[in-house]
Scaffold this active site. Structure first.
Site, PDB file in Angstrom:
ATOM      1  N   ASP A  98       0.901  -1.228  -0.078  1.00 33.86           N
ATOM      2  CA  ASP A  98      -0.247  -0.087   0.017  1.00 33.86           C
ATOM      3  C   ASP A  98       0.926   1.163   0.190  1.00 33.86           C
ATOM      4  O   ASP A  98       1.276   1.581   1.029  1.00 33.86           O
ATOM      5  CB  ASP A  98      -0.786  -0.191   1.162  1.00 33.86           C
ATOM      6  CG  ASP A  98      -2.104   0.962   1.072  1.00 33.86           C
ATOM      7  OD1 ASP A  98      -2.157   1.565  -0.135  1.00 33.86           O
ATOM      8  OD2 ASP A  98      -2.924   1.302   1.928  1.00 33.86           O
ATOM      9  N   HIS A 406       4.518   4.101  13.675  1.00 38.13           N
ATOM     10  CA  HIS A 406       3.094   4.321  12.719  1.00 38.13           C
ATOM     11  C   HIS A 406       1.884   3.880  13.278  1.00 38.13           C
ATOM     12  O   HIS A 406       0.849   4.263  12.850  1.00 38.13           O
ATOM     13  CB  HIS A 406       3.500   3.981  11.493  1.00 38.13           C
ATOM     14  CG  HIS A 406       2.911   2.551  11.086  1.00 38.13           C
ATOM     15  ND1 HIS A 406       3.346   1.385  12.028  1.00 38.13           N
ATOM     16  CD2 HIS A 406       2.133   1.905  10.368  1.00 38.13           C
ATOM     17  CE1 HIS A 406       2.795   0.331  11.583  1.00 38.13           C
ATOM     18  NE2 HIS A 406       2.040   0.584  10.444  1.00 38.13           N
TER      19      HIS A 406
END
Length: 483
Positions: A98, A406
């Site tokens: 992604d 993240h």
DNA sequence: ATGTCC
């Protein structure tokens, strides 16, 4: 197999694997983790993958791994690697399928108490305005010319359509557009998939979350970001959909040939790569930047749709429902940046896969309003557990190629989560906590259960304890839309 | 993550 004995503790929050620990390593590995987080991840292949990545040609310094690390395709999610010319390579496994998966945070001046009676209406409106789910098409049908413009302009394409303000673009990483995208390097198949998916959320761990500013740790930074205690926020987590996925698939295929042609030795075929200055490497860079810009445009369009949903649900009953952009970050990308390594400024290609850029105060790449605070670092937690806003530090520039974590990071796989957790039970548990949920599928919901993730608070404690980011605010979720 | 196998 890597065990805890292969790791040298540097501090409570940092470990090292020296470059001579394993055959083939060209650099060491620096891990940011507590002992508890490390023991959890040693059960999967993530640390071994970091060791494998340390054998890539042209690395400019150690491979760095964040505390939310887990096993990924070839290269660990949570990993950071910097390569440099003349020998350096680019590897799609170091970026992820992604491409430019990322997070955008918006904030309002609406107190939760004022919006509480309308939350159900709001989450319904968000669900209606923001299409989600695997394979879902949005309302746009891009012509070849428009798709090329999206690839070149990123969020700027949305601005041309009237779906972004100047302030929106200024508060995106890289202004919402990576230079030197090359749509000519994007396959016809990727273009076909990308044509209908702009302005859609997708599935998996992608979501839209309405939260409330719960705790503020740095009042000055929170004020600079417009985060008001007790007020509503909106977080969008998504990426480049089938477009970026196809570009990665194409690159993994085509770079197998490059590995042979350039005689590159890799310990895992999933680490396919090409020299940065080779035709193959340049073509992937150009296609990857196209996908990155597609994702910037995607989050901007979803933000515009979310603003319309806020208007539809709250106009006339709540005042000041405008959502301003706090920041938009990417956590799956490779970018050319200048870093000081061994006392010398070097141009390097920083691969961040499940890691967030975290530029410190004074970085020329930040908008002026964040010059003193450092870059906002957006860290979504697992569903229902809260999210964090952090800020980059000078330390991150020295220790982690200006990067931080993240998210929470998985502790077990999607398939295991699906086996062990019932989506319906999870939905009820979330509603019992007062969290409104709109989910496309119960199976998909189960895959994202908080039990399948690490404790985001411990991940944040680690990156802040190590000094590579600092706490600004914690957000508590009140509603979530999932594909 | 992903038209979760062209």
């Amino acid at each position: 197999m890597v065990t805890i004995h292969d790791l040298t503790p540097v501090s409570e929050f940092e470990w090292e694997i020296p470059a001579d620990a394993r055959k083939g390593m060209r650099v060491g590995v620096r891990l940011f983790a507590t002992r508890r987080l490390l023991e959890a991840v040693l059960k999967d292949n993530a640390v071994q993958q970091a060791v494998n990545a340390a054998s890539l040609p042209g690395l400019a310094g150690p491979v760095v791994v964040m505390p939310d690390m887990h096993q990924g395709y070839g290269f660990p999610i949570g990993g950071v690697a910097a390569t440099a010319l003349p020998d350096g390579v680019i590897s799609p496994g170091g970026i992820g399928y992604d491409i430019n998966c990322g997070v955008r945070l918006m904030a309002s001046a609406v107190p939760l108490e004022a919006a509480q009676p309308y939350l159900e209406r709001l989450v319904t409106a968000l669900d209606q305005h923001c299409p989600s789910g695997v394979g879902t098409a949005g309302s746009l049908r891009l012509s070849d010319a428009d798709l090329e413009k999206v690839c070149r302009l990123g969020a700027g394409w949305a601005q041309q359509r009237g779906w972004a303000t100047e302030m929106d673009l200024r508060r995106c990483e890289d202004g919402g557009c990576l230079p030197e995208a090359d749509p000519a390097s994007v396959s016809p198949r990727a273009r076909e998939r990308g044509r209908t998916q702009l302005g859609t959320l997708g599935a998996g761990n992608h979501f839209i979350e309405v939260g409330v500013v719960e705790d503020v740790y740095d009042l000055e930074a929170a004020q600079a970001m417009g985060l008001e205690p007790g007020c509503l926020t909106l977080m969008i987590h998504c990426g480049s959909r089938g477009f970026g996925h196809q570009i990665c698939t194409d690159a993994v295929q085509s770079l197998q040939g490059a590995v042979r042609r350039y005689g590159i030795s890799i310990p895992d075929r999933e680490l396919v790569c090409a020299p940065l200055d080779s035709p193959e490497g340049r073509a992937y860079l150009g296609a990857m930047r196209s996908a990155a810009n597609y994702a910037f445009a995607n989050r901007q369009i979803l933000a515009h749709q979310a603003r319309l949903a806020f208007e539809a649900a709250l106009a006339g009953v709540v005042r000041n429902f405008h959502l301003h952009l706090v920041y938009d970050i990417t956590h799956n990308i490779a970018k050319l940046e200048t870093h000081t390594l061994n006392g010398r400024a070097q141009r390097v290609c920083v691969h961040r896969k499940g890691a967030t850029r975290a530029f410190g105060p004074g970085s020329p790449d930040l908008p002026p309003e964040y010059a003193h605070t450092g870059q906002p670092v957006l860290v979504p937690g697992s569903m229902g557990t809260g999210s964090w806003v952090l800020a980059g530090t000078a330390e991150s520039m020295e220790r982690s190629y200006a990067s931080s974590c993240h998210g929470a990071g998985r502790v077990f796989s999607r398939s295991q989560a699906k086996r062990e957790i019932r989506g319906e039970a999870l939905l009820r548990a979330l509603e019992k906590q007062g969290i409104q949920v709109r989910a496309g599928s119960m199976g998909g919901l189960a895959e994202e259960a908080p039990q399948a993730y690490k404790d985001v608070d411990e991940v944040v404690r680690t990156v802040c304890g190590a000094g590579i980011t600092r706490k600004v605010a914690r957000l508590r979720p009140v509603a979530v839309v999932k594909g």
